[in-house]
Scaffold this active site. Sequence first.
Site, PDB file in Angstrom:
ATOM      1  N   ARG A   1       6.130   0.646  37.879  1.00 10.19           N
ATOM      2  CA  ARG A   1       7.421   0.777  37.503  1.00 10.19           C
ATOM      3  C   ARG A   1       8.438  -0.203  38.071  1.00 10.19           C
ATOM      4  NH1 ARG A   1       7.916   5.255  33.965  1.00 10.19           N
ATOM      5  NH2 ARG A   1       9.923   4.985  34.147  1.00 10.19           N
TER       6      ARG A   1
ATOM      7  N   ASN B   1      16.734   6.471  38.516  1.00 11.60           N
ATOM      8  CA  ASN B   1      16.283   5.300  37.640  1.00 11.60           C
ATOM      9  C   ASN B   1      17.088   5.280  36.585  1.00 11.60           C
ATOM     10  OD1 ASN B   1      14.685   3.775  35.764  1.00 11.60           O
ATOM     11  ND2 ASN B   1      13.282   5.975  35.397  1.00 11.60           N
ATOM     12  N   GLY B   2      17.710   4.225  36.298  1.00 11.16           N
ATOM     13  CA  GLY B   2      18.539   4.086  35.274  1.00 11.16           C
ATOM     14  C   GLY B   2      19.806   3.041  35.569  1.00 11.16           C
TER      15      GLY B   2
ATOM     16  N   LYS C   1       1.555 -14.037  27.573  1.00 11.82           N
ATOM     17  CA  LYS C   1       0.526 -13.566  28.583  1.00 11.82           C
ATOM     18  C   LYS C   1       0.658 -14.714  29.589  1.00 11.82           C
ATOM     19  CE  LYS C   1       0.448 -10.350  28.109  1.00 11.82           C
ATOM     20  NZ  LYS C   1       0.784  -9.322  26.893  1.00 11.82           N
TER      21      LYS C   1
ATOM     22  N   GLU D   1       4.004 -14.682  31.668  1.00  6.91           N
ATOM     23  CA  GLU D   1       4.078 -13.406  32.456  1.00  6.91           C
ATOM     24  C   GLU D   1       3.463 -13.376  33.670  1.00  6.91           C
ATOM     25  OE1 GLU D   1       2.814 -10.500  29.557  1.00  6.91           O
ATOM     26  OE2 GLU D   1       4.683  -9.447  30.370  1.00  6.91           O
TER      27      GLU D   1
ATOM     28  N   LYS E   1       6.802  -2.450  34.260  1.00 10.66           N
ATOM     29  CA  LYS E   1       6.183  -1.959  33.176  1.00 10.66           C
ATOM     30  C   LYS E   1       7.013  -1.522  32.087  1.00 10.66           C
ATOM     31  CE  LYS E   1       2.071  -1.184  31.094  1.00 10.66           C
ATOM     32  NZ  LYS E   1       1.810  -2.574  30.393  1.00 10.66           N
TER      33      LYS E   1
END
Length: 610
Positions: A27, A100-101, A487, A490, A605
Amino acid sequence: MCGIVGYIGNRKVINVLMNGLKRMEYRGYDSAGICVLENDDLITLKKKGKVSELESLVDESSFDSTIGIAHTRWATHGFPNDINAHPHSDNSGNISIVHNGIIENYMSLKQGLIQSGYTFKSDTDTEVLAVYIGALYEKTNDLEHAVRLALSEVVGTFGLLVLSKTEPEKIIGARRGSPMVLGVGDDEYILASDATAIIQYTKQVIYLSDNEMAIISKDGFTTKTIDNKATKNTIHEIEFNIEQLEKGGYEHFMLKEIFEQPTTIQDAFTGRLLADKGNIKLGGLSVVSEKLRNAKRIIITACGTSWHAGLVGEYMIEQLAGIPVEVEYASEFRYRNPVLYPDDVVFAISQSGETADTLAAVHEAKQKGCTVLGIVNVVGSSIARETDAGIYIHAGPEIGVASTKAFTSQLAVLSLLALYLGRMKNLSQLDGKKIAQEILQIPDKIKSIFDHSDEIRAIAKEYSSAKNFIYLGRGYNFPVALEGALKLKEISYIHAEGYPAAEMKHGPIALIDENMPVVFIATHDEIYHKIISNIEEVRARKGKVIAIANEGDTEIARVANHVIYIPETIPMLTPILSVIPLQLLAYYMALELDRTIDQPRNLAKSVTVE
Ligand code: F6R
């Protein structure tokens, strides 16, 4: 983006927090930190970089505490450094928070606090929230009340955990726009951004709703709204197993997830594909079947790889069901006042079910009266819960940041959806049966593509010094070209562009020279010969051609420098096969370049900020 975890119970909290951070590292991995309540004091350790950096600071044996909070960061406000790492505390050092945010009004709150004499160490919005809660606590002497007051003033999103040494028996959690799951064990409770941090301790979870708080203590938990109204919750059982969170002998999660695809595709259609009848059973959509039958238009909204799946879905649904489909980037859709009618059906596609833009698009479509449905992987996620109904893709936890198995499962589910809608409309049973038979064969066909892994690896080695790549495809393979390029970008950081092959002449052809590798997805369909002409055009300009073609194609080797063969299927299912070599190509390129494949730079993610 960002993972938070807090635990209270009888275990040594340090182990629970460190495990939780490792499980949720996908994350965000800019920094990591913990705060534990040890001998009536708050001990905070935090470090720039991955969880392994924090681990080197932490001597687990020196902690006995059974209560604490932790955070793994994807930076929004302020550089990734030790000071900006969470947890953050208030000015008194009594309160510690992880978040988180994004607190959008942090600047005005900060200015007000500075005027009142409060000070700040970091550049983060989160520290402002910590200091603000601390200031309100000085006035109220009631932590929960102070948190509620602060959150009622906050504009923005949060998944928040608060720990205090003056009220040491509890952790307060709250969410708005960022996910939070409450794990309910025997005399132990855990709050986390996702269930991966919880499963090791309990499979019983409650998915908190927006604007909901949870207060956990050793004796139990309570949930309520941020404005202090009691809420009712249902306990769910986590559907995946802990083994699914391990690499299982593979070097990277991404490789494991690529190789899982024969199984995950099978899981997507098991129980849904009634092959002998040519029909589809989608239990999740039964409540909206009449809406779907009468839909004048379908709108698919998503981001990134899920948006690419949506483009394939557009072609599938229009082909089989004849219903017009529009595919929208969720980030554009939410802000451009789209023209929507009550008989439009909107599908939101999302692996995580938490993507902020997709969630906002869901809200926008609901606001305008549309039927809003989800195609989601993570069970209990916000999009899964906030849509009217939906279809889970059942791909299991996807840990590699670059999406692979979720994409092909999304395509599998979209093919079922197209067939379901087609059979509601004019598609004959005979045609339904033919398509169903083709779907059944997909898992074995994927397995056979893995036999070409060594060839793909050799191609990756040969081109790993290339600075740019172009990916071209037509029809169903156009979205695959976009996905192949994404892909590569990244995980290898090589610049790549995907285009519809025929668009090449309208500009990109200017880029072609002897240094430009061009990946053509050139499987058999009615426009196969057109794409062969496009390949000739690239070769005439000395471009290097890597072609994905069907087994038995003898023509392609004449024009391409390299050919990767895949089994033939019907055009609408081809993307599920043609993307596999592109996933492997990106993976092996990144491996050649020694990239951090599962955690590419700057990415996370689950994109829970807009
Ligand atoms: C690419 C990738 C992203 C996601 C996008 C949407 O490999 O993973 O482009 O597809 O962030 O995420 P979800 O599907 O979780 O809404």
